[in-house]
Design a protein around this motif. Structure first.
Motif, mmCIF file in Angstrom:
data_model
loop_
_atom_site.group_PDB
_atom_site.id
_atom_site.type_symbol
_atom_site.label_atom_id
_atom_site.label_comp_id
_atom_site.label_asym_id
_atom_site.label_seq_id
_atom_site.Cartn_x
_atom_site.Cartn_y
_atom_site.Cartn_z
ATOM 1 N N ARG A 24 0.849 -1.196 0.000
ATOM 2 C CA ARG A 24 0.000 0.000 0.000
ATOM 3 C C ARG A 24 0.883 1.244 0.000
ATOM 4 O O ARG A 24 1.854 1.343 0.743
ATOM 5 C CB ARG A 24 -0.912 -0.004 1.229
ATOM 6 N N TYR A 81 -3.199 11.651 -5.221
ATOM 7 C CA TYR A 81 -3.626 10.678 -6.227
ATOM 8 C C TYR A 81 -3.346 9.223 -5.855
ATOM 9 O O TYR A 81 -4.168 8.351 -6.136
ATOM 10 C CB TYR A 81 -2.967 10.994 -7.582
ATOM 11 N N GLY A 85 -3.215 3.715 -2.484
ATOM 12 C CA GLY A 85 -3.285 2.806 -3.632
ATOM 13 C C GLY A 85 -2.437 1.564 -3.419
ATOM 14 O O GLY A 85 -1.618 1.495 -2.503
ATOM 15 N N LYS A 105 -5.930 2.454 -7.573
ATOM 16 C CA LYS A 105 -6.736 3.053 -6.517
ATOM 17 C C LYS A 105 -8.169 3.058 -7.044
ATOM 18 O O LYS A 105 -8.677 2.026 -7.463
ATOM 19 C CB LYS A 105 -6.217 4.454 -6.181
ATOM 20 N N GLU A 106 -8.866 4.226 -7.041
ATOM 21 C CA GLU A 106 -10.166 4.265 -7.710
ATOM 22 C C GLU A 106 -9.971 4.079 -9.215
ATOM 23 O O GLU A 106 -10.799 3.521 -9.913
ATOM 24 C CB GLU A 106 -10.874 5.603 -7.448
ATOM 25 N N GLN A 107 -8.846 4.578 -9.696
ATOM 26 C CA GLN A 107 -8.425 4.328 -11.075
ATOM 27 C C GLN A 107 -6.962 3.919 -11.042
ATOM 28 O O GLN A 107 -6.359 3.837 -9.977
ATOM 29 C CB GLN A 107 -8.622 5.581 -11.935
ATOM 30 N N LYS A 108 -6.398 3.642 -12.198
ATOM 31 C CA LYS A 108 -5.021 3.163 -12.250
ATOM 32 C C LYS A 108 -4.083 4.304 -12.630
ATOM 33 O O LYS A 108 -4.403 5.128 -13.479
ATOM 34 C CB LYS A 108 -4.899 2.002 -13.237
ATOM 35 N N ASN A 125 -1.969 9.210 -15.741
ATOM 36 C CA ASN A 125 -3.305 8.663 -15.466
ATOM 37 C C ASN A 125 -3.530 7.388 -16.281
ATOM 38 O O ASN A 125 -2.616 6.901 -16.966
ATOM 39 C CB ASN A 125 -4.388 9.709 -15.722
ATOM 40 N N GLU A 126 -4.749 6.861 -16.249
ATOM 41 C CA GLU A 126 -5.054 5.597 -16.945
ATOM 42 C C GLU A 126 -4.819 5.692 -18.440
ATOM 43 O O GLU A 126 -4.456 4.711 -19.088
ATOM 44 C CB GLU A 126 -6.523 5.222 -16.690
#
Length: 658
Positions: A24, A81, A85, A105-108, A125-126
């Protein structure tokens, strides 16, 4: 300091992947302009810090660097961000000095670390677009800036782990340099190029384009053999010393006669190698800062001493010139009389010309004349001293000018001497300050993971009556406190607020006095959410162990770390939120945070805190300086034992006793 090579990056990446996959992400820090440290939490291991120095290195570190008081934007954005994660994967891109951290996390997100040139650290970002880079960069084919698509640099080197003979032949064929430079520029670097040439027994000056046959096969086989440990993950991490300094993940014949220090992992080797250099850099930086302060005063002293010497010289020269005018009175007076009479017929320029001719002809007294200007300034040379006088004035007036000049210089000498003494004191003061400040400079010290006693993994303190009191730190340890450590004759306490630890007083078969229960109640209140809310007091209840249950009624649900209390509760109203922190000697020296009376019982050196406005890290740093003069504990040790949230230090005299 060396920069990590492609081979170094391969070894580091392999180890980090094994260590951090599933970890984490915790906090990020930026101690210097080019350096970012990210803290990870690894299940079963705990805290792992990884240092990213753009363009230079990446590895785990046991040498925490001091963090700036005001965090820069980049680490704060990383916290926003990717904190919380999970690390899904860590990859080296194309055997280049580029490492990718893939975080979900909520997104990659992808954290790209570039170690080539001056380097960079870039969060994507993704979609592969840049959220923020550590440094904004612009090339003709690449733009590293927010909202831009991230593009990898063009491939320039070879991957020795996947190298085919045809690719190596093509590399040599297209080269206009010798073999060693060709290999070095292929991404292998100078050291590994040297090693390949040594293993292949080839002359390094051979033109690469001319290599073929057995020589080519020897080079290809040497490359394959050299990098076999990378394919099989059989590293031999080492630091080379004794006349050569380097850190390597594999053995090299180049260094077989050098002194080596072996390490369990390449991360450990890199940490020792690079951190020692960083410590030197930090020390030199502070030496430079305080050395400049000393040099500033030394430069001032030099100017003052030069001025003093000039004044002494002025006195000596001026007095001498006045004396020479009187010593040569007749000769000088004769010249002045001649000039005075000539002024009735001739201009200054005409008189100057005639005096020049007289000197050339060797006329009496003319030998001391150097020049005469159109303003009547007469320059004489007597006993190799140049004396400037006014031809319109008498000798005593001219001599007095020099005597007055000497007197003026004498008057200034006293002031300069006072200034010199003052500057010498400033130099001494600056040197002493430098010495004191250099002692205060905290160089990165190796963070050795301490083996904690069972109670140190929890919240704990010793009551003033000698009873061990323990409490949970989170849901998992709340469960542990009750299920593993609570026994029949103990007492269970809980603050009457959501978000509070399970607290147990260990009886050890003895009757627990009311003073210990009161102290445990204050402890339970202080480590609850009441502290972060800024409360001054909080109700706490206590019960016997048989009243604490994990079994819910039908239709009820009991969350992890929570318990059901059955039967009547004994309330302690308005338990004070107040914690004392000190270093106690209990089975060795330890930091203890607990109620004031308890801590006072075991140490005279303590600090009292209450809910307030000072950030936890700043508070911990201040407390540590005061209670740990021997510097046994780290800042992390202190932070670990403090209540969650902000706090302020309290003067004991202001505390009202219940």
């Amino acid at each position: 300091m060396k920069n990590m090579s492609n081979v170094d990056v391969f070894a580091i990446c392999h180890e980090l992947k094994e260590l951090l996959r599933g970890a984490r992400v915790d906090k990020a820090f930026q101690p210097t302009k080019d350096t970012v440290i990210i803290r990870f939490h690894v299940s079963g291991t705990g805290r792992v810090d990884v240092v990213f120095q753009a363009g230079r290195r990446i590895h785990t570190t046991q040498y925490p660097l001091p963090n700036p008081k005001i965090p820069p934007n980049f680490p704060m954005l990383l916290r926003k961000y990717i904190k919380g994660g999970t690390v899904e994967d860590i990859k080296q891109y194309n055997f280049d000095r580029i490492i990718e951290f893939h975080i979900a996390k909520e997104q990659k997100f992808t954290l790209v670390v570039e170690l080539f040139a001056k380097g960079n650290i870039i969060l994507l970002n993704e979609e592969g677009n840049i959220i923020l880079p550590l440094k904004r960069k612009l090339w003709s084919d690449r733009k590293i800036s927010s909202k831009e698509e991230y593009k990898y640099p063009p491939k320039k080197g070879i991957n020795p782990l996947e190298l085919e003979k045809e690719e190596l032949k093509e590399l040599f064929k297209n080269s206009d340099s010798d073999v060693i430079r060709t290999l070095a520029r292929s991404g292998l670097g100078g050291i590994y190029a040297e090693e390949i040439i040594l293993r292949a027994s080839v002359q390094k000056e051979l033109p690469a384009a001319d290599i073929s046959g057995e020589i080519f096969d020897s080079i290809y086989n040497a490359i394959y053999e050299l990098f076999e440990p990378l394919r099989t993950s059989k590293f031999n991490p080492q630091i080379i010393s004794d006349g050569k300094e380097d850190v390597l993940p594999i053995d090299l014949k180049l260094y077989e006669n050098y002194k080596k220090e072996l390490f369990e992992t390449y991360n450990n080797a890199a940490d020792e190698f690079f951190s020692s250099k960083v410590r030197e850099d930090i020390k030199n930086e502070y030496e430079g800062i305080w050395g400049a302060e000393v040099k500033k005063f030394e430069k001032r002293l030099k100017i003052q001493e030069d001025t003093l010497n000039k004044f002494h010289k002025t006195i000596e020269e001026s007095q001498k010139k006045g004396e020479l005018l009187y010593a040569n009175y007749a000769k000088v007076q004769n010249i002045l009389d001649i000039i005075k009479n000539a002024r009735e017929k001739y201009s200054w320029n005409e008189i100057a010309s005639k005096l020049k001719q007289a000197r050339k002809q060797g006329l009496e007294d003319a030998d001391i004349i150097e020049s005469l200007d159109k303003l009547g300034n007469l320059t004489l040379k007597i006993e190799n001293k140049i004396i400037l006088i006014d031809a319109k004035k008498e000798i005593p007036e001219n001599a007095e000018v020099y005597y007055e000049k000497a007197k003026k210089a004498k008057r200034k000498i006293n002031g300069v001497n006072i200034a010199i003494e003052r500057t010498k004191k400033e130099i001494e003061k600056a040197k002493n300050k430098k010495e004191i400040e250099m002692e205060r400079v905290t160089l990165p010290q190796k963070r050795v993971k301490k083996e904690l006693k069972w109670y140190e993994k929890l919240r704990w303190f010793l009551s003033s009556d000698g009873f061990m009191v323990i409490g949970g730190r989170d849901a998992n340890t709340n469960e542990m406190v009750v299920k593993k450590y609570m026994e029949n004759n103990d007492i269970y306490l809980h603050s009457d607020i959501h978000g509070a630890p399970s607290v147990v007083i260990k009886s050890e078969g003895k009757d627990i006095p009311e003073t210990t229960i009161d102290e445990a109640a204050s402890f339970a209140a202080s480590f609850s959410s009441a502290w972060t809310k800024g409360f001054g007091s909080q109700d706490v209840y206590w019960v016997h162990p048989d009243q604490v249950s994990k079994t819910p009624q039908s239709g009820e649900f009991v969350a992890k770390g929570a318990f059901i209390i059955r039967g009547s509760r004994n309330y302690i109203r308005a338990a004070t939120l107040l914690i004392a922190v000190g270093m106690v000697d209990y089975d060795g020296k330890r930091l203890m945070a607990g109620p004031l009376d308890a801590v006072k019982k075991y140490t005279d050196n303590y600090i009292i805190i209450k809910p307030g406005y000072t950030k936890k890290e700043a508070l911990a740093r201040g407390i540590l300086r005061k209670v740990d003069e021997e510097r046994i504990f780290t800042l992390e040790d202190m932070i670990r034992i403090l209540p969650s949230g902000k706090a302020d230090i309290v003067d004991e005299r202001s505390i009202r006793r219940r």
